[in-house]
Design a protein around this motif. Sequence first.
Motif, PDB file in Angstrom:
ATOM      1  N   UNK A 219     -54.017  29.170  -9.399  1.00  9.29           N
ATOM      2  CA  UNK A 219     -54.458  30.336  -8.628  1.00  9.29           C
ATOM      3  C   UNK A 219     -53.248  31.246  -8.442  1.00  9.29           C
ATOM      4  N   UNK A 220     -53.325  32.424  -9.014  1.00  4.66           N
ATOM      5  CA  UNK A 220     -52.204  33.363  -8.969  1.00  4.66           C
ATOM      6  C   UNK A 220     -52.070  33.929  -7.555  1.00  4.66           C
ATOM      7  N   UNK A 221     -50.869  33.967  -6.971  1.00  5.70           N
ATOM      8  CA  UNK A 221     -50.684  34.550  -5.633  1.00  5.70           C
ATOM      9  C   UNK A 221     -51.214  35.984  -5.572  1.00  5.70           C
TER      10      UNK A 221
ATOM     11  N   UNK B  11     -38.008  35.077 -12.771  1.00  2.00           N
ATOM     12  CA  UNK B  11     -38.409  33.681 -13.036  1.00  2.00           C
ATOM     13  C   UNK B  11     -39.401  33.134 -12.016  1.00  2.00           C
ATOM     14  N   UNK B  12     -39.219  33.492 -10.752  1.00  2.00           N
ATOM     15  CA  UNK B  12     -40.157  33.025  -9.726  1.00  2.00           C
ATOM     16  C   UNK B  12     -41.544  33.615  -9.945  1.00  2.00           C
ATOM     17  N   UNK B  13     -41.612  34.881 -10.330  1.00  2.00           N
ATOM     18  CA  UNK B  13     -42.907  35.503 -10.585  1.00  2.00           C
ATOM     19  C   UNK B  13     -43.558  34.917 -11.826  1.00  2.00           C
ATOM     20  N   UNK B  14     -42.750  34.632 -12.830  1.00  6.74           N
ATOM     21  CA  UNK B  14     -43.299  34.012 -14.044  1.00  6.74           C
ATOM     22  C   UNK B  14     -43.921  32.665 -13.730  1.00  6.74           C
ATOM     23  N   UNK B  15     -43.234  31.882 -12.901  1.00  3.97           N
ATOM     24  CA  UNK B  15     -43.774  30.585 -12.505  1.00  3.97           C
ATOM     25  C   UNK B  15     -45.056  30.753 -11.695  1.00  3.97           C
ATOM     26  N   UNK B  16     -45.084  31.763 -10.812  1.00  2.50           N
ATOM     27  CA  UNK B  16     -46.275  32.005  -9.991  1.00  2.50           C
ATOM     28  C   UNK B  16     -47.472  32.367 -10.863  1.00  2.50           C
TER      29      UNK B  16
END
Length: 719
Positions: free
Chosen positions: A444-446, A434-439
């Motif tokens: 600007x993608x991390x 979920x954290x990666x989906x939000x990112x």
Amino acid sequence: MLAGIDEVDWASMEHAYGPADDVPGLLRGLASADPAEREQALDGMYGAVHHQGDVYACTLACIPFLFELVVDPGIHDRGSIVELLTSIGGIDLDEDDDEEFDEEETDEEEIEDAANYAMAASAVTAGAGAFFELIADEDPGVRLAAPLALATLHSHPVRVLALLRERLPVEPDEEVRLALVEAAGRVALRNRPLAGQAADWLSRLAAEAYAPALRLAALAQLARCAPDALPGDVVGMVAGLLAELRSTPGTSVGVPDPVGTAAQVDEPGPGEPAEERGAPVTLVGQVRALSAAESAGRSAPWTADLLRTLHVGLDDRVADRSALLIDQLSSPDRWQRIDAVRMSSGLIRAWRGSYEELVRLVGAQLADPEPRLAEAASHMLEDLFGLAAPAADALAARVASDPGSWVKEWESEPPGLGSAVKALARLGDARAVPALAAALERPEVPHDVGFAIGHLGAAAAPLAGVLRRRLGLLDLDEGVYDRASPLLGGLTALRAGEAAPEVLRVLRGAPEYRGEWLRTSALRALGSFGPAARCAVPELRALIRRPGTPAATEAAQALWAVEGDAEAVLPVLIEGLGAEHAHERRSAVSALGGLGAHAAAAAPRLRALLLHDELWLRVDAAIALWEVTGRSEESVPVMLAAWEKNRHVRVRVAECLALMGVAGAGSDAAHVLRAELASVRRHNAMDGGYGSHDTCEDEKLLVLCRRALHEVTGKGPTT
């Protein structure tokens, strides 16, 4: 004061930043009544005259004037000058250094530098008798610096050790008493015949009814200079002393003072001179402010240094060190737990061992309301990869409870994932998704999202759609590489063949600026897709028509993965063996190995590379030669020689040995692998530095060594 200073030809000398004609001003600044001017002068001495420990002709010329200042009781901050002299004169040259300076092999500048160091050591040692008087100076700062100066510089260590012992009972300042004990340890380290005498004294200090801080300091120095003299229950003793320190009246076990408290205390108040408020910031001042901020709220700020010294002395006694840290992590004192987290990181990074309980307790700190403690814990766990497993639930709880920490923003750098998210992803834990989906939905993608997805594997499959969508929407301008790289990395890790059209669009539209990097990333993604990227075959075939270029090699590798046409790619890869740069040759070598027996025609060329000057290229060629021919007798000696020469090649070599199945009983390979497994020290541990993947790489090495020794199955997957 400073008589004769203007008679020195300073302008004829140089320091780190040019002519040394400003040195008289710096020396006079050290004698100033203005604290800001003294600090600026000290900053200049360290920044230019003694830059990064260097000794110039002007540094040597300063020594008599520094001694004149340090013995004048009217000068302020003389302790800082004692420390400066200790640094200038305290550089140890090995006994064999003179033999090493062959004029035919060493340039004149290196010879001159070594001569300057030797002259500085001689000059400061010659004047070190002055420090005997300073050990009883009225200024506590001078008394704090003098013991270490004596231990480092004085040429009569027996006298120094006797003076330290005489001074201890009458010294009123606790921190200075600790410095006296530290100096005794330094004397013993520098003069091994005195180690027994120093150890006897330190053992008495540790055992008798002294204050807990002094006993802890004595144990720390024993660990440094005479570890065999440590008491059997050193862990229990230290735990008891830490408990005593916590129970001492006035000891704080609550929340540390907020960051910045010390800096605010040091700021000039309304009644202080305006010129001090406007004084320029110096490096020395910044270091002092950082040190003060670190000490703020601690009743015994030197405890951390003592424990670090103890850990260094305990060295490879991993079980004892772990037990000490477990005790610290169970302390009600948050500062002790912050220190323990930092020390745990250093222990695990350098030494192999069983760390489950230690890691679990570090994970427990993630729930602490003190932000510095939770932050230190998450940063440590981030670098542990699979070893962080005992803290997985704590990490998941931290991630779920604090969405604001999922991504870190930086002023001049692209955003990155928060440490707790990275730590959880590196465990392959789906709770990071979920954290990666939000990112991935951020403007600007991390930059490190792709790496995190790579560790999650199939668990991150639901992210393929958003990766594909974001990649398809990118403008192919000159800044596209930074935006596309994390997306391509994620798609490559997921082998998301459905994204082949979007990746092909990027490959075709790569701009001139950093276009080669972008094409490489796109080609690797297409190669990971395998047959699912058939739509890219015409483009790949066009690229391999430019043999000898990095793009041709990468395209050939991708084409082989997509279509399996060895006849088309083999000539391109063989030509890549003659590329100008070693890293391009390595790419071609590895690609040929991937073809296996289909690349048999390249065997003579690969065999020739076994003698190449570049070690990594030799290793890659040895592995590829085995992959192509199935014969190990030529490859194994090359790999084992590289193993001994460069420790960083060991993971790659062990991976191949595990596949080869050549580590039978009594073989050279088995001997090397068993020696590695017997070592307590991590193969890539460095003094004074480390890489974020070091622990992970070493743990991988251990797994591969065991696999090579116990699962001799020949060719096959290593996972």
